[in-house]
Scaffold this motif. Structure first.
Motif, mmCIF file in Angstrom:
data_model
loop_
_atom_site.group_PDB
_atom_site.id
_atom_site.type_symbol
_atom_site.label_atom_id
_atom_site.label_comp_id
_atom_site.label_asym_id
_atom_site.label_seq_id
_atom_site.Cartn_x
_atom_site.Cartn_y
_atom_site.Cartn_z
ATOM 1 N N LEU A 47 7.799 -80.924 66.773
ATOM 2 C CA LEU A 47 7.403 -79.521 66.319
ATOM 3 C C LEU A 47 6.119 -78.973 67.123
ATOM 4 N N ALA A 48 4.939 -79.832 67.386
ATOM 5 C CA ALA A 48 4.298 -79.228 68.097
ATOM 6 C C ALA A 48 4.417 -78.823 69.590
ATOM 7 N N VAL A 49 5.284 -79.540 70.284
ATOM 8 C CA VAL A 49 5.677 -78.862 71.590
ATOM 9 C C VAL A 49 6.590 -77.570 71.344
ATOM 10 N N LEU A 50 7.445 -77.663 70.690
ATOM 11 C CA LEU A 50 8.283 -76.382 70.338
ATOM 12 C C LEU A 50 7.281 -75.267 69.767
ATOM 13 N N VAL A 51 6.541 -75.443 69.142
ATOM 14 C CA VAL A 51 5.752 -74.281 68.601
ATOM 15 C C VAL A 51 4.598 -73.814 69.848
ATOM 16 N N ALA A 52 3.998 -74.748 70.610
ATOM 17 C CA ALA A 52 3.427 -74.597 71.713
ATOM 18 C C ALA A 52 4.195 -73.718 72.818
ATOM 19 N N ALA A 53 5.693 -74.192 73.068
ATOM 20 C CA ALA A 53 6.179 -73.633 74.053
ATOM 21 C C ALA A 53 6.552 -72.185 73.779
ATOM 22 N N THR A 54 6.917 -71.782 72.224
ATOM 23 C CA THR A 54 7.237 -70.600 71.894
ATOM 24 C C THR A 54 6.105 -69.549 72.042
ATOM 25 N N ALA A 55 4.647 -70.354 71.966
ATOM 26 C CA ALA A 55 3.767 -69.438 72.075
ATOM 27 C C ALA A 55 3.522 -69.109 73.498
ATOM 28 N N VAL A 56 3.555 -69.863 74.377
ATOM 29 C CA VAL A 56 3.526 -69.821 75.778
ATOM 30 C C VAL A 56 4.566 -68.762 76.203
ATOM 31 N N ASP A 57 5.789 -68.636 75.781
ATOM 32 C CA ASP A 57 6.853 -67.713 75.959
ATOM 33 C C ASP A 57 6.409 -66.655 75.590
ATOM 34 N N ALA A 58 5.756 -66.228 74.403
ATOM 35 C CA ALA A 58 5.279 -65.021 73.777
ATOM 36 C C ALA A 58 4.490 -64.520 74.645
ATOM 37 N N LEU A 59 3.384 -65.311 75.400
ATOM 38 C CA LEU A 59 2.559 -64.766 76.200
ATOM 39 C C LEU A 59 3.027 -64.204 77.615
#
Length: 227
Positions: free
Chosen positions: A104-116
């Protein structure tokens, strides 16, 4: 250097599939060790083969769906974690937090980076909010009927909700959960028909949830733009 977006379409799924094949034996051992709580346990040939083939297929499919964008890392992590979770749940009716929560943590972090990087903030927001909603609804159901849903299943719905919400919004979350229910019902009927389970037997719900999410993602179109 050739940018990722300019690579041939088949290269990224092929590379992800090869990564999955390389990870397969290690994931098979991790599954057995988590299931048995024995750090020295090894995986048999059949488990290793099935784990390797399944991981390779899921990682290749994830790469084909997501494409060369930052969120791919989180999607591939969750796919590999899902293989381990399914194996452990089938063996012991447990979904270890040590696998679910980092995914969960990695997926949320990855989607946040993706958004940036991509500027697709709406997609990331959809994922996080729908993941929280899936967790909240499942937690409420767990409180209302504790025998129907384990707390490990409740926690698993958080990363699955983030993934499905990020890929296709609320509709895909509903489709994924519905398909999980269908898979679970069919599996239960097969077990009953073959005498491997009775009407009162507890059936692990993690693998059907994971299968439903995978099927929903397979039915979703590629990520060609924002939601």
């Amino acid at each position: 250097m050739l940018p990722l977006a300019a690579l041939p379409t088949a290269v990224l799924p092929l590379a992800a599939g090869l990564l999955g094949a390389a990870l397969g034996p290690w994931l098979a051992r991790a599954t057995v060790r988590l299931a048995t709580r024995d750090r020295t346990a090894g995986a048999g040939r059949v488990r290793t083969l099935v784990t390797t083939v399944l991981t390779a297929a899921l990682l290749a499919g994830g790469a084909a769906l997501v494409g060369p964008r930052p969120a791919l890392g989180g999607v591939l992590w969750l796919a590999a974690a899902g293989v381990v979770l399914a194996g452990v749940d089938l063996a012991t009716h447990r979904l270890p937090d040590v696998v679910t929560l980092p995914a969960l943590a990695v997926l949320v972090a990855a989607t946040a980076v993706d958004a940036l990087v991509t500027g697709d903030g709406a997609r990331a927001l959809h994922g996080v909010l729908l993941g929280a909603a899936a967790f909240g609804v499942a937690a409420a159901l767990r409180l209302a009927a504790p025998a129907g849903l384990g707390f490990g299943d409740v926690k698993l719905l958080a990363p699955l909700g983030v993934l499905l919400g990020w890929v296709g919004g609320g509709t895909l979350v509903v489709v994924g959960v519905f398909l999980g229910l269908v898979v679970g019902a069919v599996a239960s009927l097969v077990l009953l028909a073959t005498g491997r389970a009775g009407w009162r037997s507890a059936v692990p719900f993690g693998p059907p949830l994971l299968a439903g999410a995978a099927l929903a993602c397979a039915l979703a179109p590629g990520l060609t733009g924002p939601l």
